[in-house]
Design a protein around this motif. Structure first.
Motif, PDB file in Angstrom:
ATOM      1  N   GLU A   1     -24.511  13.757  30.938  1.00 39.90           N
ATOM      2  CA  GLU A   1     -25.536  13.660  31.987  1.00 39.90           C
ATOM      3  C   GLU A   1     -26.768  12.915  31.482  1.00 39.90           C
ATOM      4  O   GLU A   1     -27.284  12.005  32.149  1.00 39.90           O
ATOM      5  CB  GLU A   1     -25.934  15.074  32.437  1.00 39.90           C
ATOM      6  CG  GLU A   1     -27.050  15.101  33.467  1.00 39.90           C
ATOM      7  CD  GLU A   1     -27.542  16.505  33.765  1.00 39.90           C
ATOM      8  OE1 GLU A   1     -28.477  16.635  34.573  1.00 39.90           O
ATOM      9  OE2 GLU A   1     -26.997  17.467  33.178  1.00 39.90           O
ATOM     10  N   LEU A   2     -27.242  13.271  30.285  1.00 40.03           N
ATOM     11  CA  LEU A   2     -28.487  12.684  29.774  1.00 40.03           C
ATOM     12  C   LEU A   2     -28.318  11.242  29.328  1.00 40.03           C
ATOM     13  O   LEU A   2     -29.304  10.513  29.214  1.00 40.03           O
ATOM     14  CB  LEU A   2     -29.026  13.519  28.613  1.00 40.03           C
ATOM     15  CG  LEU A   2     -29.384  14.978  28.929  1.00 40.03           C
ATOM     16  CD1 LEU A   2     -30.049  15.635  27.726  1.00 40.03           C
ATOM     17  CD2 LEU A   2     -30.302  15.071  30.145  1.00 40.03           C
ATOM     18  N   THR A   3     -27.093  10.824  29.061  1.00 35.85           N
ATOM     19  CA  THR A   3     -26.863   9.434  28.640  1.00 35.85           C
ATOM     20  C   THR A   3     -26.395   8.537  29.784  1.00 35.85           C
ATOM     21  O   THR A   3     -26.122   7.351  29.574  1.00 35.85           O
ATOM     22  CB  THR A   3     -25.827   9.382  27.496  1.00 35.85           C
ATOM     23  OG1 THR A   3     -24.633  10.058  27.904  1.00 35.85           O
ATOM     24  CG2 THR A   3     -26.387  10.050  26.238  1.00 35.85           C
TER      25      THR A   3
ATOM     26  N   ASP B   1     -41.564   8.375  26.004  1.00 33.91           N
ATOM     27  CA  ASP B   1     -42.245   9.664  25.822  1.00 33.91           C
ATOM     28  C   ASP B   1     -41.666  10.422  24.629  1.00 33.91           C
ATOM     29  O   ASP B   1     -40.520  10.207  24.228  1.00 33.91           O
ATOM     30  CB  ASP B   1     -42.102  10.526  27.081  1.00 33.91           C
ATOM     31  CG  ASP B   1     -42.989  10.061  28.221  1.00 33.91           C
ATOM     32  OD1 ASP B   1     -43.876   9.227  27.976  1.00 33.91           O
ATOM     33  OD2 ASP B   1     -42.789  10.521  29.359  1.00 33.91           O
ATOM     34  N   TYR B   2     -42.486  11.334  24.083  1.00 31.66           N
ATOM     35  CA  TYR B   2     -42.022  12.230  23.025  1.00 31.66           C
ATOM     36  C   TYR B   2     -41.214  13.353  23.677  1.00 31.66           C
ATOM     37  O   TYR B   2     -41.707  14.037  24.567  1.00 31.66           O
ATOM     38  CB  TYR B   2     -43.207  12.805  22.256  1.00 31.66           C
ATOM     39  CG  TYR B   2     -44.030  11.753  21.540  1.00 31.66           C
ATOM     40  CD1 TYR B   2     -43.473  10.981  20.516  1.00 31.66           C
ATOM     41  CD2 TYR B   2     -45.363  11.534  21.871  1.00 31.66           C
ATOM     42  CE1 TYR B   2     -44.216  10.013  19.852  1.00 31.66           C
ATOM     43  CE2 TYR B   2     -46.121  10.577  21.209  1.00 31.66           C
ATOM     44  CZ  TYR B   2     -45.543   9.817  20.206  1.00 31.66           C
ATOM     45  OH  TYR B   2     -46.288   8.868  19.555  1.00 31.66           O
ATOM     46  N   LEU B   3     -39.989  13.550  23.212  1.00 30.66           N
ATOM     47  CA  LEU B   3     -39.085  14.455  23.918  1.00 30.66           C
ATOM     48  C   LEU B   3     -38.532  15.573  23.040  1.00 30.66           C
ATOM     49  O   LEU B   3     -38.259  15.380  21.850  1.00 30.66           O
ATOM     50  CB  LEU B   3     -37.908  13.678  24.498  1.00 30.66           C
ATOM     51  CG  LEU B   3     -38.226  12.644  25.587  1.00 30.66           C
ATOM     52  CD1 LEU B   3     -36.939  11.940  26.016  1.00 30.66           C
ATOM     53  CD2 LEU B   3     -38.907  13.285  26.780  1.00 30.66           C
TER      54      LEU B   3
ATOM     55  N   TYR C   1     -33.522   7.297  23.903  1.00 37.56           N
ATOM     56  CA  TYR C   1     -34.825   7.973  23.853  1.00 37.56           C
ATOM     57  C   TYR C   1     -35.391   7.842  22.436  1.00 37.56           C
ATOM     58  O   TYR C   1     -35.206   8.720  21.593  1.00 37.56           O
ATOM     59  CB  TYR C   1     -34.680   9.451  24.221  1.00 37.56           C
ATOM     60  CG  TYR C   1     -33.949   9.700  25.523  1.00 37.56           C
ATOM     61  CD1 TYR C   1     -34.568   9.476  26.751  1.00 37.56           C
ATOM     62  CD2 TYR C   1     -32.633  10.167  25.536  1.00 37.56           C
ATOM     63  CE1 TYR C   1     -33.902   9.715  27.949  1.00 37.56           C
ATOM     64  CE2 TYR C   1     -31.950  10.405  26.724  1.00 37.56           C
ATOM     65  CZ  TYR C   1     -32.590  10.174  27.929  1.00 37.56           C
ATOM     66  OH  TYR C   1     -31.924  10.409  29.116  1.00 37.56           O
ATOM     67  N   PRO C   2     -36.071   6.726  22.133  1.00 37.07           N
ATOM     68  CA  PRO C   2     -36.458   6.427  20.742  1.00 37.07           C
ATOM     69  C   PRO C   2     -37.424   7.439  20.127  1.00 37.07           C
ATOM     70  O   PRO C   2     -37.486   7.551  18.902  1.00 37.07           O
ATOM     71  CB  PRO C   2     -37.100   5.038  20.846  1.00 37.07           C
ATOM     72  CG  PRO C   2     -37.511   4.904  22.285  1.00 37.07           C
ATOM     73  CD  PRO C   2     -36.484   5.649  23.060  1.00 37.07           C
TER      74      PRO C   2
ATOM     75  N   ALA D   1     -28.403  13.346  17.642  1.00 41.90           N
ATOM     76  CA  ALA D   1     -29.792  12.878  17.595  1.00 41.90           C
ATOM     77  C   ALA D   1     -29.861  11.359  17.484  1.00 41.90           C
ATOM     78  O   ALA D   1     -30.607  10.696  18.220  1.00 41.90           O
ATOM     79  CB  ALA D   1     -30.537  13.541  16.436  1.00 41.90           C
ATOM     80  N   ALA D   2     -29.084  10.802  16.570  1.00 45.39           N
ATOM     81  CA  ALA D   2     -29.091   9.341  16.387  1.00 45.39           C
ATOM     82  C   ALA D   2     -28.596   8.629  17.641  1.00 45.39           C
ATOM     83  O   ALA D   2     -29.148   7.590  18.037  1.00 45.39           O
ATOM     84  CB  ALA D   2     -28.235   8.964  15.182  1.00 45.39           C
ATOM     85  N   ARG D   3     -27.578   9.176  18.270  1.00 40.49           N
ATOM     86  CA  ARG D   3     -27.032   8.536  19.472  1.00 40.49           C
ATOM     87  C   ARG D   3     -28.012   8.635  20.648  1.00 40.49           C
ATOM     88  O   ARG D   3     -28.152   7.688  21.432  1.00 40.49           O
ATOM     89  CB  ARG D   3     -25.692   9.178  19.818  1.00 40.49           C
ATOM     90  CG  ARG D   3     -24.634   8.894  18.758  1.00 40.49           C
ATOM     91  CD  ARG D   3     -23.432   9.821  18.858  1.00 40.49           C
ATOM     92  NE  ARG D   3     -22.612   9.540  20.031  1.00 40.49           N
ATOM     93  CZ  ARG D   3     -21.520  10.216  20.324  1.00 40.49           C
ATOM     94  NH1 ARG D   3     -21.113  11.211  19.534  1.00 40.49           N
ATOM     95  NH2 ARG D   3     -20.815   9.906  21.405  1.00 40.49           N
ATOM     96  N   LEU D   4     -28.697   9.756  20.758  1.00 40.88           N
ATOM     97  CA  LEU D   4     -29.676   9.907  21.845  1.00 40.88           C
ATOM     98  C   LEU D   4     -30.903   9.027  21.622  1.00 40.88           C
ATOM     99  O   LEU D   4     -31.523   8.565  22.588  1.00 40.88           O
ATOM    100  CB  LEU D   4     -30.097  11.373  21.964  1.00 40.88           C
ATOM    101  CG  LEU D   4     -29.066  12.311  22.596  1.00 40.88           C
ATOM    102  CD1 LEU D   4     -29.446  13.758  22.363  1.00 40.88           C
ATOM    103  CD2 LEU D   4     -28.934  12.022  24.096  1.00 40.88           C
TER     104      LEU D   4
END
Length: 378
Positions: free
Chosen positions: A275-277, A289-291, A312-313, A305-308
């Motif tokens: 969903e998030l990707t 944004d900081y997430l 979301y940098p 984390a690396a893939r997200l």
């Protein structure tokens, strides 16, 4: 008189390993614009200007830039040290800067600095009381019993009786009993640093620093303005602002807030990995944004984390909310282990850790691995 109340800039702060200096410069530039529009008679800086007692060079340079912009606008500044600041370093050069309209609280020496301003309604006394704890006050009053933070502040303030006909403003950096905390604030064991609200009843306005959430405490005229930026995910729902304080004749007080818009917000989102990707989910979202991301997948996503961070940098924090994490179980050795096979033991361990049994496919993989290990030992 009109004042702008600020506190807890925490210049140089890092949040979850991310430097906030760029965000802090952005928000200070915004505050300078607000000051230019409001034209206050003074800025009240209620402590924790820096995040560390020995601030970084870039933090010092940023604060120097901020003071220089205020000086260009002929804005008087009143500043005190907070628990994160070094009172000695912050007070350096205070006697030189005071004639230019920049007043820093000195290192506490048994006295409280009071600066007097005047307008059409008379005089205003501004008390600059830096962060205090009993150990800092006790040496100056050896005959007094000073054990609590309330004792310390009470003694420091009672040495300077207020002029009842004047308007009186106090800048202080303490935790006032009854206020709401955030997780990014430094907390002392048992709440021992809490000070009694009644200490401030004679002041017309108390500009508080230390707590990060904007709030009045007990009365409208006792206020934490809060941080200009979010510094923890417990603040994710805060709306950051600056507080404008207007005093006319004695007894007249008007407060209002001006909202601040950060360069990058600090937010929390949740959902499963797919969903998030999905582009339909994040398209149009401010992905810089900081997430804090909470994944709801039952199985951990490899290298999540690396893939997200490709999408979301500025992912700061990643965790899971599923059957495994919701079940608070302790993992202990099963009873009667002698009567169970290694596959049985592994299955029980897996179920305790993940709050669900292994699937048939997982059992097959473990059985094959076990067989390979046993054959190797033979």
């Amino acid at each position: 008189m009109k004042y702008l109340h600020l506190s807890d800039l925490h210049l140089g702060k890092r949040v979850n390993g991310f430097s906030m200096i760029e965000d802090q410069r952005y928000i200070l530039e915004q505050i300078v614009e607000i000051i230019g529009e409001e034209r206050p008679d003074g800025v009240l800086l209620a402590g924790d200007i820096y995040d560390k007692s020995v601030p970084s060079a870039e933090a010092v340079q940023l604060f120097d830039w901020f003071l220089s912009r205020l000086a260009e606008k002929s804005i008087t500044v009143f500043a005190i040290s907070g628990n994160h600041d070094s009172a000695e370093r912050l007070a350096f050069g205070a006697s030189i800067m005071a004639p230019g309209g920049v007043y820093f609280s000195p290192v506490y020496d048994g006295k409280v600095t009071v600066v007097t301003q005047k307008d059409d309604f008379g005089e205003i006394d501004i008390y600059l009381l830096p962060f205090l704890k009993p150990a800092l006050v006790r040496p100056f009053f050896p005959e007094e019993k000073i054990e609590t933070y309330t004792d310390a502040l009470k003694k420091a303030l009672e040495c300077y009786p207020l002029h009842p006909q004047r308007r009186n403003i106090l800048l202080t950096h303490q935790f006032v009993a009854g206020a709401e905390r955030c997780e990014s604030e430094e907390i002392y064991a048992g709440g021992t640093e809490a000070v009694d609200l009644t200490l401030f009843r004679e002041f017309d306005y108390v500009a508080l620093g230390h707590l990060h959430g904007p709030q009045n405490v007990g009365r409208e005229n006792i206020r934490y303005c809060g941080t200009p930026l979010k510094y923890s995910f417990s603040e994710a729902k805060h709306q950051k602002s600056v507080t404008v304080v207007e005093l006319e004749e004695k007894g007249s007080l008007r407060l209002r807030t001006i909202l601040l818009k950060p360069l990058r917000d600090l937010r929390e989102i949740r959902g499963n990995y797919m969903e998030l990707t999905a582009k339909a989910y994040y398209e149009g979202m401010c992905r810089e944004d900081y997430l804090h991301i909470t994944l709801t997948d039952e199985e951990d996503i490899f290298d999540a984390a690396a893939r997200l961070r490709v999408i979301y940098p500025n992912l700061m924090k990643l965790d899971y909310d599923n059957q495994r994490t919701r079940m608070d179980q302790s993992i202990c050795a099963p009873e009667e282990v002698e009567q169970k096979t290694p596959l049985d033991l592994f299955g029980e361990f897996y179920a305790l850790q993940n709050n669900q049994p292994m699937s048939a496919e997982q059992e097959k993989i473990i059985r094959e691995l076990a067989e390979q290990i046993w054959e190797g030992e033979a």
